[in-house]
Design an enzyme around this catalytic site. Structure first.
Site, mmCIF file in Angstrom:
data_model
loop_
_atom_site.group_PDB
_atom_site.id
_atom_site.type_symbol
_atom_site.label_atom_id
_atom_site.label_comp_id
_atom_site.label_asym_id
_atom_site.label_seq_id
_atom_site.Cartn_x
_atom_site.Cartn_y
_atom_site.Cartn_z
ATOM 1 N N LYS A 1 0.833 -1.199 0.000
ATOM 2 C CA LYS A 1 0.000 0.000 0.000
ATOM 3 C C LYS A 1 0.869 1.250 0.000
ATOM 4 C CE LYS A 1 -3.749 2.214 2.664
ATOM 5 N NZ LYS A 1 -4.555 2.166 3.899
ATOM 6 N N SER B 1 -9.299 1.864 3.002
ATOM 7 C CA SER B 1 -8.511 2.571 2.022
ATOM 8 C C SER B 1 -7.426 1.730 1.368
ATOM 9 C CB SER B 1 -7.874 3.806 2.669
ATOM 10 O OG SER B 1 -6.985 3.435 3.708
ATOM 11 N N GLY C 1 -9.445 2.443 10.276
ATOM 12 C CA GLY C 1 -10.902 2.417 10.412
ATOM 13 C C GLY C 1 -11.495 1.360 9.503
ATOM 14 N N GLY C 2 -10.905 0.168 9.540
ATOM 15 C CA GLY C 2 -11.365 -0.912 8.676
ATOM 16 C C GLY C 2 -10.663 -0.966 7.339
ATOM 17 N N SER C 3 -9.578 -0.231 7.169
ATOM 18 C CA SER C 3 -8.975 -0.063 5.848
ATOM 19 C C SER C 3 -8.296 -1.300 5.294
ATOM 20 C CB SER C 3 -7.981 1.098 5.871
ATOM 21 O OG SER C 3 -8.668 2.325 5.981
#
Length: 572
Positions: free
Chosen positions: A179, A253, A275-277
């Protein structure tokens, strides 16, 4: 005890309306009143009205685990100055008898087996990757940057090691995407923006540890700009698209990481999850994604998006892949003091055939708060756990909506502070990103402190539940991959209702720091993936992964619409 999470209904903004709203927030005459209204609508003032809150907890660091048997592997403590030395250290051995990837996907073990047998070589795989990348990336926008010369150099070095019979470790020659929030030497770390272009001189700790095991780092994966939402929207580098249906979002993300794994371009990728990315895109694209215990994996070399909720972690085609990467990257790193108590993870037992003795907790109201197709697939996966011997135990957890608000305040305030240093590029950010940052930069200090008091309360409440059960199960998301509106392609989108549904089950463990894993649970009638989330005790990743390993045999995987098999050299 009442369940208090609710659906959020807010206008969906794209195009001219989105740009106008972002401009109104920037305007010193209209901005303050608009921000105040947004805060009020989101329920933020309620945090300061809560009574009997404990002292604030600014970092959810779990105590070191109780001493057990001597770990089966040692990992050198790594500082940025020792990266080059560590790369020459032999990597830990792979677990015995690593399983093959679940059809139609390939695991790291499949690549290693092919290299050992001579059926394939790293140089062949690298060329196949580059060919597939050239064809698929314009359709998926999975990657921001790939350097073909660098990929070929790494592959040639790996092939020579295999010819000598001296692979560096269980990832030698295995393609891995990273990423674009993490430094990779020789690549700029853009964090999904158009203006951050500084080329990294060295790898992030997690990347260095994978490279030490021989990983073939193939490029930087796309992401939502600054990681500001759990979607794949990015007007600068192209919106990441779902391999199961390119008209739909990947989630984010870590959107490009998920798209790269789901499409077969790589079996493994690194993501980051505030946040859950990691878990949201893993669920929407039908792969595995692990957010480990806070402080378990070094953040050194990761762009400082937010400090107290951020986690670097793996996405993979199989439970084995995710476990293998986690073992490689986890553990203490003096360059990140938050990892001081982190243990070196033990390999899960891949020979485990059942879940006898495992207690799995569900809160029926929470579990069922999703679209029927999501609940149905997640319940079917839960039933398979029960058939394998797990005991299903119901529980209740007070204060979920307070926790949702506390997480939102924490993320937005920390992101707003982090990106104040790039204010000169404010107008180069997408409108939806500016809206989120403006809210974070406008929040009061009292709101942030109240959010950390709620965090302390939720850590204690979740620990109490996990004292009675071994795992908690929920769907990963409340909806499948949403369609990408045509109007969102130029500027992105602001859609709080959809964001809330994507984050309904995942925000909690970012706030509390507990480990959580998204695993494939099945598919909707339209063939869209559904994820099941498992939440565990601090440092309990092994239990999560062993449960996932048992379930993996019971859940048939479907091939995405856009897919490549690098070992068979088949492109769809």
């Amino acid at each position: 005890m009442s369940y208090d999470l609710k659906d959020v209904k807010m206008p969906v903004l794209t195009g001219r309306a989105l740009r106008a709203f972002a401009a109104a927030l920037d305007n010193p005459l209209t901005g303050p009143s608009l921000v105040k209204k947004l805060m009020r609508d989101a329920g933020v003032p309620r945090l300061s009205e809560l009574k009997d809150l404990p002292a604030p907890l600014f970092l959810p660091l779990a105590p070191a685990p109780e001493p057990g048997p001597e770990p089966s592997e040692k990992k050198p403590r790594l500082t940025s100055r020792l990266v080059a030395i560590f790369r020459r250290e032999p990597a830990p051995a792979a677990p015995p008898e690593p399983p093959a990837g679940p059809a139609p996907f390939r695991s790291a073990a499949d690549f290693v087996a092919a290299y050992k047998s001579g059926e394939a070589a790293p140089e062949e795989v690298a060329e196949r990757f580059l060919t597939a990348y050239a064809e698929l990336n314009p359709r998926l926008h999975a990657f921001i940057a790939v350097n073909p010369d660098d990929v070929r150099r790494q592959a040639a070095a790996s092939a020579e090691r295999w010819r000598r019979g001296e692979p560096l470790g269980p990832l030698d020659g295995v393609p891995v995407a990273v990423k674009d929030e993490l430094d990779v030497a020789g690549y700029p770390t853009t964090v999904g923006t158009s203006f951050l272009k500084e080329v990294a001189n060295e790898d992030a700790t997690a990347v260095a540890r994978l490279r030490a095991a021989g990983a073939l780092i193939v490029g930087k994966a796309n992401m939502h700009e600054l990681g500001a939402n759990p979607t794949g929207y990015n007007p600068h580098h192209g919106h990441a698209r779902n391999p199961y249906d390119p008209a739909r979002d990947t989630g984010g993300s870590s959107s490009g990481s998920a798209a790269a794994v789901a499409s077969g371009l790589v079996p493994l990728a690194l993501g980051a999850d505030a946040g859950g990315s990691i878990r949201v895109p893993a669920a929407l694209t039908g792969v595995y994604g692990l957010k480990a215990t806070f402080g378990g994996v070094s953040e050194h070399g990761a762009y400082p998006v937010c400090w107290s909720v951020a986690h670097v972690g793996p996405l993979g085609a199989s439970a084995y892949d995710v476990a293998l990467v986690h073992r490689m990257i986890a553990g203490p790193d003096p360059a990140d003091p938050h990892t001081a108590s982190a243990p070196v993870p033990e390999a899960p037992n891949w020979n485990r055939e059942d879940l006898a003795g495992l207690r799995v907790g569900i809160w029926p109201e929470w579990f069922g708060h999703a679209e029927p197709a999501m609940v149905e697939a997640a319940r079917a996966a839960l039933a398979r756990m029960e058939e394998a011997g797990a005991e299903i135990v119901e529980f209740e957890l007070p204060g979920l909506d307070d926790a949702r608000i506390a997480h939102a305040v924490t993320v937005l305030v920390e992101m707003g502070r982090s990106f104040q240093r790039t204010q000169e590029h404010w107008r180069e950010l997408a409108p939806a990103t500016r809206i989120n940052l403006k809210i974070g930069q406008s929040a009061a200090g009292a709101d942030y402190v109240a959010a950390q008091q709620v965090r302390a309360r939720m850590v204690a409440a979740l620990d109490e539940v996990l004292a009675r059960v071994d795992l908690i199960a929920t769907p990963t998301t409340a909806i499948p991959a949403p369609l990408i509106p045509k109007a969102a392609e130029s500027d992105g989108i602001s859609d709080l209702g959809t964001v809330t549904k994507l984050m309904r089950f995942i925000f909690l463990t970012n706030l509390t720091g507990h480990p959580s894993l998204s695993l494939p649970a099945g598919y909707t009638a339209e063939g869209l993936p559904v994820g099941l989330q498992l939440i565990g005790r601090a440092w309990g990743e092994r239990t999560l992964l062993e449960a996932a390993g048992v379930l993996e045999h019971a859940i048939k995987r479907q091939q995405p619409e856009v897919f490549v098999d690098l070992l068979a050299n088949r492109l769809r």
